[in-house]
Scaffold this active site. Sequence first.
Site, short mmCIF file in Angstrom:
data_model
loop_
_atom_site.label_atom_id
_atom_site.label_comp_id
_atom_site.label_asym_id
_atom_site.label_seq_id
_atom_site.Cartn_x
_atom_site.Cartn_y
_atom_site.Cartn_z
N LYS A 237 0.84 -1.21 0.00
CA LYS A 237 0.00 0.00 0.00
C LYS A 237 0.87 1.26 0.00
CE LYS A 237 -1.74 1.60 4.06
NZ LYS A 237 -1.41 3.03 4.21
N ASN A 238 1.87 1.28 0.86
CA ASN A 238 2.66 2.50 1.01
C ASN A 238 3.61 2.74 -0.16
OD1 ASN A 238 1.31 2.96 3.34
ND2 ASN A 238 3.02 2.48 4.72
N ARG B 299 -4.94 10.69 4.66
CA ARG B 299 -3.91 11.70 4.79
C ARG B 299 -2.89 11.64 3.65
NH1 ARG B 299 0.79 12.68 6.95
NH2 ARG B 299 1.05 14.58 8.17
N CYS C 278 -5.11 13.21 13.32
CA CYS C 278 -5.17 11.80 12.94
C CYS C 278 -5.10 10.99 14.21
CB CYS C 278 -3.99 11.49 12.03
SG CYS C 278 -3.75 9.76 11.76
N ARG D 269 0.68 14.54 13.41
CA ARG D 269 1.23 14.35 12.06
C ARG D 269 1.30 15.64 11.24
NH1 ARG D 269 -0.97 8.56 9.89
NH2 ARG D 269 0.93 8.59 8.69
N PRO D 270 2.22 16.53 11.60
CA PRO D 270 2.33 17.77 10.82
C PRO D 270 2.91 17.53 9.42
CG PRO D 270 4.05 17.66 12.50
CD PRO D 270 3.18 16.46 12.69
N ILE D 271 2.87 18.58 8.58
CA ILE D 271 3.39 18.46 7.22
C ILE D 271 4.44 19.54 6.96
CG2 ILE D 271 1.51 17.28 5.99
CD1 ILE D 271 0.76 20.43 5.47
N ASP D 272 4.98 20.09 8.08
CA ASP D 272 5.93 21.19 7.95
C ASP D 272 7.14 20.84 7.09
OD1 ASP D 272 6.36 19.42 10.18
OD2 ASP D 272 7.99 20.71 10.83
N LEU D 273 7.60 19.60 7.16
CA LEU D 273 8.81 19.22 6.40
C LEU D 273 8.55 19.23 4.90
CD1 LEU D 273 10.05 16.34 8.74
CD2 LEU D 273 10.88 18.69 8.65
N ASP E 299 4.66 0.71 12.10
CA ASP E 299 3.43 0.04 11.67
C ASP E 299 3.30 -1.38 12.22
OD1 ASP E 299 2.69 2.28 10.32
OD2 ASP E 299 3.10 1.52 8.31
N VAL F 137 8.34 7.02 16.82
CA VAL F 137 8.02 7.68 15.54
C VAL F 137 6.76 8.54 15.64
CG1 VAL F 137 7.55 7.34 13.08
CG2 VAL F 137 9.21 5.86 14.25
N ARG G 119 -8.48 -0.65 4.78
CA ARG G 119 -7.64 0.38 4.14
C ARG G 119 -6.30 -0.21 3.71
NH1 ARG G 119 -6.25 4.51 8.10
NH2 ARG G 119 -4.79 4.85 6.43
C1 UD1 Z 1 4.36 6.81 6.27
C2 UD1 Z 1 3.48 5.59 6.10
C3 UD1 Z 1 2.97 5.12 7.45
C4 UD1 Z 1 4.14 4.88 8.40
C5 UD1 Z 1 5.05 6.10 8.46
C6 UD1 Z 1 6.32 5.87 9.26
C7 UD1 Z 1 2.55 5.94 3.89
C8 UD1 Z 1 1.34 6.25 3.08
N1 UD1 Z 1 2.36 5.94 5.24
O1 UD1 Z 1 3.55 7.84 6.82
O2 UD1 Z 1 2.26 3.90 7.26
O3 UD1 Z 1 3.64 4.62 9.70
O4 UD1 Z 1 5.45 6.49 7.13
O5 UD1 Z 1 7.01 4.76 8.78
O6 UD1 Z 1 3.62 5.67 3.38
N2 UD1 Z 1 6.58 14.54 10.61
C9 UD1 Z 1 6.74 15.86 10.91
N3 UD1 Z 1 6.64 16.78 9.90
C10 UD1 Z 1 6.38 16.42 8.60
C11 UD1 Z 1 6.23 15.04 8.31
C12 UD1 Z 1 6.32 14.13 9.33
O7 UD1 Z 1 6.98 16.24 12.06
O8 UD1 Z 1 6.30 17.28 7.73
C13 UD1 Z 1 6.66 13.54 11.70
C14 UD1 Z 1 5.33 12.80 11.91
O9 UD1 Z 1 4.46 13.54 12.71
C15 UD1 Z 1 5.78 11.53 12.54
C16 UD1 Z 1 7.12 11.27 11.88
O10 UD1 Z 1 7.55 12.52 11.32
O11 UD1 Z 1 5.97 11.70 13.92
C17 UD1 Z 1 7.08 10.22 10.77
O12 UD1 Z 1 6.16 10.61 9.79
P1 UD1 Z 1 6.34 10.23 8.25
O13 UD1 Z 1 7.58 9.43 8.07
O14 UD1 Z 1 6.18 11.47 7.45
O15 UD1 Z 1 5.09 9.30 8.01
P2 UD1 Z 1 4.08 9.35 6.82
O16 UD1 Z 1 4.77 9.62 5.53
O17 UD1 Z 1 2.90 10.18 7.19
#
Ligand code: UD1
Length: 416
Positions: free
Chosen positions: A22-23, A93, A117, A122-126, A305, A327, A397
């Site tokens: 899936k991922n 998401r 979530c 789960r921010p998207i700042d990065l 996961d 994580v 899902r």
């Molecule tokens: C992906 C996987 C999810 C898995 C996760 C970690 C998909 C669709 N989903 O989720 O199944 O559990 O990787 O292996 O591939 N973070 C920030 N800022 C950001 C982005 C992330 O602080 O901009 C933090 C998140 O809050 C979290 C950590 O980084 O604590 C890991 O998140 P991330 O690796 O981005 O996970 P996803 O890509 O959402």
Amino acid sequence: MSTLIVESPCRLQGTVNISCAKNAILPIIAATLLTEDRCRLEDIAALEDVKVMIEVVNSLGAETNLDGANTLEITAKKIERNEASYELIRKMRASFLIMGPMLARTGKVKISLPGGCAIGSRPIDLHLKGFAAMGANITLGHGYIEAYADRLKGESIYLDFPSVGATENIMMAAALAEGVTTIENAAEEPEIVDLANFLNKMGARVKGAGTDTIKVEGVRELKGAAHSAIPDRIEAGTFMVAAAATRGDVLIEGVVPEHVKPITAKLKEMGAEVNEYEKSIRVNATERLKSVDIKTMPYPGFPTDMQSPMMTAMCVAKGTSVITETVFENRFMHISELKLMGAKIKVDGRSAIVEGVERLSGAKVRATDLRAGAALIIAGLCSDGPTEISDVYHIDRGYINIEEKMKGLGASIIRV
Ligand code: UD1
């Protein structure tokens, strides 16, 4: 809304085939927006999340055809809309992964903020910092993010955390940017490598995927490509843990043993016999598992996961185990459900201390998220009396035909 009932305890035995990841498939579907040509994705699993991603690219103007539920063709000849609605982003998401491809292809995107979530904020700042460094003009307001860029410019981007989604989004944006983008402290997950392979088939120039430094030399345009995504290491891991926890003997086929190394290592430490073959793994446990300590980490560490399924194995292991989640914050929602089934778990900050019991007892429980749902199925297989799991849509899902696959291994499980 359907419910899964695990009717009685069971020692899983037999062979199970693993579906495509899936991922891996979700970012690959997003990447098809980078070209006006037709892309063909083979051997896909038509999971609920995959269907949502198809809906997302359709909403932007792509034409899709899911043939026989296994082959997906996508042609994004014209992008007709630049906006991804709140309704779609709220459903999943990972829909946010269209931001990089849309910005690179059309220079303009409006997308709803993903919002909270169940497993943390789960921010998207990065993601946004990366796009901004590449020259995108980003504004936030009324729950939406808008981004513009004439043509993104290659830049050196250091990620504060090796985020999987941010690495993927920036990689896709960089594929059509001007110049070279370097992503440092990049995520190293196998799904990143798979996306890079797909992008390179499209004509992109991505190097270093699978290491902490990825270099993308932007090109003017990308072409269509065909691809078959990697097997799902989390689905494989779930069956590995289920086999060990039920003292079963299961051959898991269609897996890359290298991708599940952290799970193999921990199951061996718990006393299970794990044999690796070229594309399969056999897990055999004759005795009750022993306790173990685990910390979740980015790849190649123990995957977050797999934290909840592994916790179920600890619940029925001999002795006291400690599992630390590094994580995601708040990824312990399954604990209250496991406790309803007689598990002995205490939470101390980001750690859960699990005192193993001989057997769990069936109860009415709720799948609080996707992997928590899988953990509860395993718990049901280790329980006396029936276990009734509600909110099964979470499980659908990410697991295709889970009850059929479990039944094939001897489990008594029905969907009502
Ligand atoms: C992906 C996987 C999810 C898995 C996760 C970690 C998909 C669709 N989903 O989720 O199944 O559990 O990787 O292996 O591939 N973070 C920030 N800022 C950001 C982005 C992330 O602080 O901009 C933090 C998140 O809050 C979290 C950590 O980084 O604590 C890991 O998140 P991330 O690796 O981005 O996970 P996803 O890509 O959402």
